[in-house]
Design a protein around this motif. Sequence first.
Motif, PDB file in Angstrom:
ATOM      1  N   GLY A   1      -8.707  32.151  26.617  1.00 48.02           N
ATOM      2  CA  GLY A   1     -10.068  31.806  27.063  1.00 48.02           C
ATOM      3  C   GLY A   1     -10.246  32.024  28.556  1.00 48.02           C
ATOM      4  N   GLY A   2      -9.229  31.609  29.343  1.00 51.23           N
ATOM      5  CA  GLY A   2      -9.314  31.764  30.794  1.00 51.23           C
ATOM      6  C   GLY A   2      -9.365  33.233  31.194  1.00 51.23           C
ATOM      7  N   GLU A   3      -8.559  34.054  30.488  1.00 51.99           N
ATOM      8  CA  GLU A   3      -8.548  35.492  30.803  1.00 51.99           C
ATOM      9  C   GLU A   3      -9.883  36.140  30.434  1.00 51.99           C
ATOM     10  OE1 GLU A   3      -3.755  36.323  30.183  1.00 51.99           O
ATOM     11  OE2 GLU A   3      -5.117  36.490  28.486  1.00 51.99           O
ATOM     12  N   ARG A   4     -10.428  35.739  29.277  1.00 53.63           N
ATOM     13  CA  ARG A   4     -11.725  36.298  28.869  1.00 53.63           C
ATOM     14  C   ARG A   4     -12.804  36.001  29.904  1.00 53.63           C
ATOM     15  NH1 ARG A   4     -12.228  34.278  22.839  1.00 53.63           N
ATOM     16  NH2 ARG A   4      -9.995  33.929  22.984  1.00 53.63           N
ATOM     17  N   GLN A   5     -12.775  34.747  30.427  1.00 51.16           N
ATOM     18  CA  GLN A   5     -13.808  34.404  31.400  1.00 51.16           C
ATOM     19  C   GLN A   5     -13.602  35.180  32.696  1.00 51.16           C
ATOM     20  OE1 GLN A   5     -16.632  33.888  31.331  1.00 51.16           O
ATOM     21  NE2 GLN A   5     -17.257  31.767  31.647  1.00 51.16           N
ATOM     22  N   ARG A   6     -12.346  35.469  33.038  1.00 50.98           N
ATOM     23  CA  ARG A   6     -12.109  36.269  34.250  1.00 50.98           C
ATOM     24  C   ARG A   6     -12.605  37.701  34.048  1.00 50.98           C
ATOM     25  NH1 ARG A   6      -6.172  35.750  36.090  1.00 50.98           N
ATOM     26  NH2 ARG A   6      -5.757  34.722  34.120  1.00 50.98           N
ATOM     27  N   VAL A   7     -12.448  38.223  32.829  1.00 46.62           N
ATOM     28  CA  VAL A   7     -12.985  39.561  32.545  1.00 46.62           C
ATOM     29  C   VAL A   7     -14.517  39.539  32.691  1.00 46.62           C
ATOM     30  CG1 VAL A   7     -13.294  41.348  30.772  1.00 46.62           C
ATOM     31  CG2 VAL A   7     -11.076  40.204  31.020  1.00 46.62           C
ATOM     32  N   ALA A   8     -15.127  38.461  32.184  1.00 51.03           N
ATOM     33  CA  ALA A   8     -16.590  38.347  32.291  1.00 51.03           C
ATOM     34  C   ALA A   8     -17.024  38.310  33.757  1.00 51.03           C
ATOM     35  CB  ALA A   8     -17.074  37.099  31.553  1.00 51.03           C
ATOM     36  N   ILE A   9     -16.214  37.645  34.587  1.00 55.11           N
ATOM     37  CA  ILE A   9     -16.552  37.594  36.020  1.00 55.11           C
ATOM     38  C   ILE A   9     -16.353  38.971  36.657  1.00 55.11           C
ATOM     39  CG2 ILE A   9     -15.882  36.591  38.249  1.00 55.11           C
ATOM     40  CD1 ILE A   9     -15.448  33.980  36.733  1.00 55.11           C
ATOM     41  N   ALA A  10     -15.276  39.654  36.265  1.00 57.28           N
ATOM     42  CA  ALA A  10     -15.060  41.017  36.782  1.00 57.28           C
ATOM     43  C   ALA A  10     -16.270  41.890  36.441  1.00 57.28           C
ATOM     44  CB  ALA A  10     -13.778  41.615  36.177  1.00 57.28           C
ATOM     45  N   ARG A  11     -16.770  41.769  35.208  1.00 56.33           N
ATOM     46  CA  ARG A  11     -17.934  42.569  34.792  1.00 56.33           C
ATOM     47  C   ARG A  11     -19.168  42.201  35.632  1.00 56.33           C
ATOM     48  NH1 ARG A  11     -19.944  41.659  28.799  1.00 56.33           N
ATOM     49  NH2 ARG A  11     -20.298  39.635  29.757  1.00 56.33           N
TER      50      ARG A  11
ATOM     51  N   GLU B   1     -11.406  25.550  37.483  1.00 56.22           N
ATOM     52  CA  GLU B   1     -11.227  25.691  38.928  1.00 56.22           C
ATOM     53  C   GLU B   1     -10.986  27.164  39.290  1.00 56.22           C
ATOM     54  OE1 GLU B   1      -8.646  22.870  40.883  1.00 56.22           O
ATOM     55  OE2 GLU B   1      -7.952  24.409  42.272  1.00 56.22           O
ATOM     56  N   ALA B   2     -10.178  27.853  38.463  1.00 57.72           N
ATOM     57  CA  ALA B   2      -9.893  29.270  38.726  1.00 57.72           C
ATOM     58  C   ALA B   2     -11.191  30.081  38.708  1.00 57.72           C
ATOM     59  CB  ALA B   2      -8.901  29.806  37.694  1.00 57.72           C
ATOM     60  N   VAL B   3     -12.070  29.771  37.745  1.00 59.61           N
ATOM     61  CA  VAL B   3     -13.356  30.471  37.648  1.00 59.61           C
ATOM     62  C   VAL B   3     -14.167  30.257  38.931  1.00 59.61           C
ATOM     63  CG1 VAL B   3     -15.609  30.370  36.493  1.00 59.61           C
ATOM     64  CG2 VAL B   3     -13.521  30.517  35.135  1.00 59.61           C
ATOM     65  N   MET B   4     -14.211  29.022  39.407  1.00 60.92           N
ATOM     66  CA  MET B   4     -15.013  28.750  40.608  1.00 60.92           C
ATOM     67  C   MET B   4     -14.399  29.391  41.850  1.00 60.92           C
ATOM     68  SD  MET B   4     -17.605  27.448  39.394  1.00 60.92           S
ATOM     69  CE  MET B   4     -18.485  27.208  40.927  1.00 60.92           C
ATOM     70  N   ARG B   5     -13.071  29.485  41.894  1.00 60.24           N
ATOM     71  CA  ARG B   5     -12.426  30.178  43.021  1.00 60.24           C
ATOM     72  C   ARG B   5     -12.851  31.650  43.055  1.00 60.24           C
ATOM     73  NH1 ARG B   5      -8.516  27.654  45.789  1.00 60.24           N
ATOM     74  NH2 ARG B   5      -7.639  25.771  44.878  1.00 60.24           N
ATOM     75  N   LEU B   6     -12.962  32.260  41.852  1.00 60.63           N
ATOM     76  CA  LEU B   6     -13.364  33.670  41.786  1.00 60.63           C
ATOM     77  C   LEU B   6     -14.813  33.852  42.224  1.00 60.63           C
ATOM     78  CD1 LEU B   6     -11.690  34.649  38.403  1.00 60.63           C
ATOM     79  CD2 LEU B   6     -10.896  35.163  40.710  1.00 60.63           C
ATOM     80  N   VAL B   7     -15.660  32.927  41.776  1.00 58.32           N
ATOM     81  CA  VAL B   7     -17.071  33.004  42.165  1.00 58.32           C
ATOM     82  C   VAL B   7     -17.190  32.839  43.686  1.00 58.32           C
ATOM     83  CG1 VAL B   7     -19.323  31.871  41.972  1.00 58.32           C
ATOM     84  CG2 VAL B   7     -17.915  32.199  39.921  1.00 58.32           C
ATOM     85  N   LEU B   8     -16.448  31.868  44.221  1.00 56.82           N
ATOM     86  CA  LEU B   8     -16.501  31.622  45.668  1.00 56.82           C
ATOM     87  C   LEU B   8     -15.955  32.830  46.445  1.00 56.82           C
ATOM     88  CD1 LEU B   8     -17.339  29.340  47.593  1.00 56.82           C
ATOM     89  CD2 LEU B   8     -14.936  28.661  47.683  1.00 56.82           C
ATOM     90  N   ALA B   9     -14.894  33.443  45.915  1.00 61.86           N
ATOM     91  CA  ALA B   9     -14.332  34.630  46.587  1.00 61.86           C
ATOM     92  C   ALA B   9     -15.373  35.755  46.627  1.00 61.86           C
ATOM     93  CB  ALA B   9     -13.064  35.090  45.858  1.00 61.86           C
ATOM     94  N   ALA B  10     -16.123  35.910  45.530  1.00 61.65           N
ATOM     95  CA  ALA B  10     -17.180  36.936  45.511  1.00 61.65           C
ATOM     96  C   ALA B  10     -18.223  36.613  46.587  1.00 61.65           C
ATOM     97  CB  ALA B  10     -17.827  36.997  44.130  1.00 61.65           C
TER      98      ALA B  10
END
Lengths: 192, 238
Positions: free
Chosen positions: B144-154, B178-187
Amino acid sequence: MSVRHALLGLLSEGPTYGHQLRQEFEERTGDVWPLNVGQVYTTLQRLERDGLVESDDGASEGPQRAFRITAAGRDELERWLHTPPDLSAPPRDELVIKVLVAISLPGVDVRRLLQVHRRRVVELMQQWTRLKEDEGELDLAFALVVDAELFRLDSVVRWLDAAEGRLKRASVSEVGTDRSSGPRLRRRLVVR
Amino acid sequence: MLQLHDVTKLYGSGAAQVRALDGVSLSVDAGSLVAVMGPSGSGKSTLLTIAGSLEEPTSGDVVVGGSPLASMSVDERARLRRRSIGFVFQDFNLLPGLTAAENVALPLELDGTRPRAARQMAIEALEGLGLDTEADRFPDQLSGGERQRVAIARAVVGDRRLLLADEPSGALDSANGEAVMRLVLAACRRGVAAVVVTHDAQLASWADRVVFIRDGRIVDGTVPPPSPEALLQAAPEP
């Protein structure tokens, strides 16, 4: 927060001087709880009085005095680590009391009041979260303390949200009903 | 990057009419992360679909990257969505028949980027999120975590400047949330403007600013917090 048992924990790793204990304590707790050196020595004196630590015979009072844990101290540390803190009775929570007072007073906009508190708590959470931002510089003890604080504050926001939902439903169901009739749940809680 | 001016959205008519948004104004600068917090039914998802031009407001203006959406044709808005806006949804919305890299490359290819170049950009986006070895796996082979990271990459691949996320941590556990929000913040730190709608205060607390929505209205917002060091000075002695 038990300074007494935290010091026993540090001493279980080997004999240590008082000033080192203070430094170690602050490092292990992520530097979140500062400790003054007087507090360390007072606590050590009490631990010694209770037979849980011992110091070098004849050494003078002060920073050059090393302390070590006794067998009784190790037993006490083990007992403390495995004893759950007393969570059985609800604490006297100031925010809960504020809201309970507010709903009993006429003319208070309780939804607005809940939002004022919600905003303040979320602002605090933003500050704690900023401390997590640079993950590479986060040490384990500090990260655990920050997580604990965020979960605690999060539970406050959840309670505020739940309270708002409950008040909304109550105000809908109150229309056309007499509040004094019908069964009402009343339970006396033991409050610390 | 994104401005909503006095946006109202009505659904239905007569007695059944629902006012999903009621005079909402919101401005999100490039590089900043705004969280919209509210309970279900408060209008937060409607706010996101209108900001992303997936729906039109009943009244009020939406401006993305300086261009008012109302002045754009249907085609121009579709192009804006393909090029400049990335969406992340609670249930990821990955296409099950495409690999991770193909899912990420899809919006680029739809926009006319050649497949080879699109794949290269997709791989780079996945690498940036620590998913380089997952590029050729299908969604059902990912956690699930990896899928959401792919969605963020897209959502951030290419030159996307606005990221819109609806409960992006969905059913993920707190570490993955938390990992998802770190990615959003990095963007955002790279210049993307992001809006995350959520009911979760821990996710919202990653934002530069949190606004609170109730019954279709923005009722409150946080003020920029003082530096976090203030917390440590305020900590009580044990």
